[in-house]
Design an enzyme around this catalytic site. Structure first.
Site, PDB file in Angstrom:
ATOM      1  CG  ASP A  10     -54.228  25.379  16.502  1.00 34.09           C
ATOM      2  OD1 ASP A  10     -53.759  24.077  16.732  1.00 34.09           O
ATOM      3  OD2 ASP A  10     -53.052  26.024  17.347  1.00 34.09           O
ATOM      4  CE  LYS A  32     -49.220  23.968  16.010  1.00 32.85           C
ATOM      5  NZ  LYS A  32     -50.280  22.867  16.608  1.00 32.85           N
ATOM      6  CG  ASP A  59     -48.247  20.202  17.764  1.00 30.90           C
ATOM      7  OD1 ASP A  59     -47.053  19.072  18.283  1.00 30.90           O
ATOM      8  OD2 ASP A  59     -48.844  20.979  18.155  1.00 30.90           O
ATOM      9  CG  LEU A  60     -51.172  14.550  17.279  1.00 28.19           C
ATOM     10  CD1 LEU A  60     -51.210  12.444  16.334  1.00 28.19           C
ATOM     11  CD2 LEU A  60     -52.708  14.510  17.084  1.00 28.19           C
ATOM     12  CE  LYS A  61     -47.533  20.515  21.957  1.00 25.71           C
ATOM     13  NZ  LYS A  61     -48.582  20.996  20.798  1.00 25.71           N
ATOM     14  CG  HIS A  63     -44.986  12.219  27.768  1.00 28.89           C
ATOM     15  ND1 HIS A  63     -44.762  13.491  28.642  1.00 28.89           N
ATOM     16  CD2 HIS A  63     -43.617  11.140  27.889  1.00 28.89           C
ATOM     17  CE1 HIS A  63     -43.893  13.377  29.370  1.00 28.89           C
ATOM     18  NE2 HIS A  63     -43.416  11.437  29.114  1.00 28.89           N
ATOM     19  CG  ASP A  64     -47.954   5.756  26.316  1.00 32.30           C
ATOM     20  OD1 ASP A  64     -47.775   5.192  27.650  1.00 32.30           O
ATOM     21  OD2 ASP A  64     -49.236   6.461  26.764  1.00 32.30           O
ATOM     22  N   PRO A  66     -42.625   3.076  25.822  1.00 34.18           N
ATOM     23  CG  PRO A  66     -39.623   3.251  26.608  1.00 34.18           C
ATOM     24  CD  PRO A  66     -41.450   3.798  27.136  1.00 34.18           C
ATOM     25  CB  THR A  68     -47.788   2.742  24.464  1.00 33.12           C
ATOM     26  OG1 THR A  68     -47.647   2.373  25.290  1.00 33.12           O
ATOM     27  CG2 THR A  68     -48.737   3.324  24.199  1.00 33.12           C
ATOM     28  CB  THR A 119     -43.748  28.664  23.606  1.00 32.15           C
ATOM     29  OG1 THR A 119     -45.168  27.853  22.652  1.00 32.15           O
ATOM     30  CG2 THR A 119     -42.488  28.285  23.019  1.00 32.15           C
ATOM     31  CD  GLN A 190     -47.428  29.998  22.738  1.00 32.55           C
ATOM     32  OE1 GLN A 190     -46.936  29.956  23.226  1.00 32.55           O
ATOM     33  NE2 GLN A 190     -48.143  29.428  22.015  1.00 32.55           N
ATOM     34  N   GLY A 210     -50.314  30.658  15.232  1.00 33.05           N
ATOM     35  CA  GLY A 210     -51.614  30.316  14.783  1.00 33.05           C
ATOM     36  C   GLY A 210     -52.297  31.398  15.176  1.00 33.05           C
ATOM     37  NE  ARG A 211     -53.536  31.826  20.645  1.00 31.70           N
ATOM     38  CZ  ARG A 211     -53.362  30.952  21.597  1.00 31.70           C
ATOM     39  NH1 ARG A 211     -54.262  31.712  22.437  1.00 31.70           N
ATOM     40  NH2 ARG A 211     -52.002  30.709  22.227  1.00 31.70           N
TER      41      ARG A 211
HETATM   42  O1  C5P Z   1     -51.832  30.553  18.268  1.00 36.37           O
HETATM   43  P1  C5P Z   1     -50.626  30.308  18.463  1.00 36.37           P
HETATM   44  O2  C5P Z   1     -49.431  30.951  17.439  1.00 36.37           O
HETATM   45  O3  C5P Z   1     -50.251  31.087  19.996  1.00 36.37           O
HETATM   46  O4  C5P Z   1     -50.464  28.841  18.170  1.00 36.37           O
HETATM   47  C1  C5P Z   1     -49.088  28.259  18.785  1.00 36.37           C
HETATM   48  C2  C5P Z   1     -49.230  26.775  17.901  1.00 36.37           C
HETATM   49  O5  C5P Z   1     -47.847  25.810  18.329  1.00 36.37           O
HETATM   50  C3  C5P Z   1     -50.469  25.711  18.526  1.00 36.37           C
HETATM   51  O6  C5P Z   1     -51.110  24.571  18.033  1.00 36.37           O
HETATM   52  C4  C5P Z   1     -49.810  24.743  20.125  1.00 36.37           C
HETATM   53  O7  C5P Z   1     -50.376  23.909  21.054  1.00 36.37           O
HETATM   54  C5  C5P Z   1     -48.127  24.466  19.096  1.00 36.37           C
HETATM   55  N1  C5P Z   1     -47.444  24.901  20.781  1.00 36.37           N
HETATM   56  C6  C5P Z   1     -46.472  25.983  21.497  1.00 36.37           C
HETATM   57  N2  C5P Z   1     -45.379  25.663  22.219  1.00 36.37           N
HETATM   58  C7  C5P Z   1     -45.132  24.185  21.752  1.00 36.37           C
HETATM   59  C8  C5P Z   1     -45.331  23.408  20.950  1.00 36.37           C
HETATM   60  C9  C5P Z   1     -46.559  23.130  20.400  1.00 36.37           C
HETATM   61  O8  C5P Z   1     -47.212  26.611  21.051  1.00 36.37           O
HETATM   62  N3  C5P Z   1     -43.965  24.022  22.833  1.00 36.37           N
END
Ligand code: C5P
Length: 233
Positions: A10, A32, A59-61, A63-64, A66, A68, A119, A190, A210-211
């Site tokens: 990220d 990712k 990871d572009l998720k 949601h629109d 069908p 599109t 999450t 989170q 991520g972080r």
């Molecule tokens: O920094 P962190 O560990 O919280 O990053 C989690 C990554 O997972 C982020 O890029 C977030 O967009 C992604 N994510 C999430 N929960 C979801 C789907 C994706 O945290 N349900």
């Protein structure tokens, strides 16, 4: 079922992500690419990270409607990523359309995964804002069933729900779990979190981190720690 640690890159620019990846000394972790980096740099960032030898979860998720989503997935299938995703909340017809759009003429395609509930969403928000009066685990299991019957390969969920998803959809249905924190790292935004070791015990197939890695003083060491805890390697 392959298990792996996926690093959520990220970052807001190509320079930042290349500087980050260069700190892995030739190792090529599964990464990712999310909205921030993709919106900043466009498809070229995906091609370059692939060229550098990384597996990619885009990871572009989506949601629109069908149609599109189907057409957008056809565009994404040309990027040669390993995994991409949609929101299960788009319903079965959208997920089926996504799968159709993603499948190339030769029948190959990346793994297609559905986000169940983010999450960062807790039970209270589920009930008060989304007006879903059911326990989170039940909601996630139901969305996972929809994804499985639409033909998708798995779901994104919290590791807290991974065992339930496998019980309902089978062992080979993939669980990709963000919300991972070391026992000694901050939760941030989170809500439904677990350590890498506990995620392994809970049956997660891929953890997304991520972080705890990107903000670490030594990201390569934090990644190794994750692999040790999750894969036992
Ligand atoms: O920094 P962190 O560990 O919280 O990053 C989690 C990554 O997972 C982020 O890029 C977030 O967009 C992604 N994510 C999430 N929960 C979801 C789907 C994706 O945290 N349900």
């Amino acid at each position: 079922m392959p298990k792996d640690v996926i690093i959520a890159c990220d970052f807001d620019s190509a320079d930042a992500v290349y500087a980050f990846l260069d700190r892995f000394h030739g190792k090529k972790p599964f990464v990712k690419i999310g909205m921030e980096l993709f919106y900043a740099e466009g498809p070229s960032i995906v091609r370059e990270i692939k060229r550098r030898g990384h597996k990619i979860f885009l990871d572009l998720k989506l949601h629109d409607i069908p149609n599109t989503v189907k057409k957008s997935m056809t565009v994404l299938s040309g990027l040669d990523v390993d995994m991409c995703n949609v929101h299960a909340a788009g319903t079965s017809s959208m997920m089926k359309a996504a799968l159709e759009g993603l499948t190339r003429a030769d029948g190959t395609r990346p793994l297609l995964i559905a986000v169940t509930q983010l999450t960062s969403t807790g039970q209270e928000q589920l009930e008060q804002e989304l007006l879903i009066q059911k326990p989170m685990e039940e909601v996630v299991a139901s969305y996972a069933k929809n994804a499985a019957s639409a033909g998708l390969d798995g779901v994104v969920c919290s590791p807290l729900e991974a065992a339930k998803v496998h019980a309902v959809c089978g062992k080979s249905f993939v669980t990709v779990t963000p919300g991972i924190r070391f026992a000694d790292s901050a939760a941030g935004d989170q809500k439904r979190i677990m350590t890498p070791a506990d995620a392994a015990k809970a049956g997660s197939d891929y953890i997304v981190v991520g972080r705890p890695i990107t903000q670490a003083d030594d990201p390569a060491a934090a990644y190794e720690r994750c692999c040790r805890e999750f894969l036992g390697a």
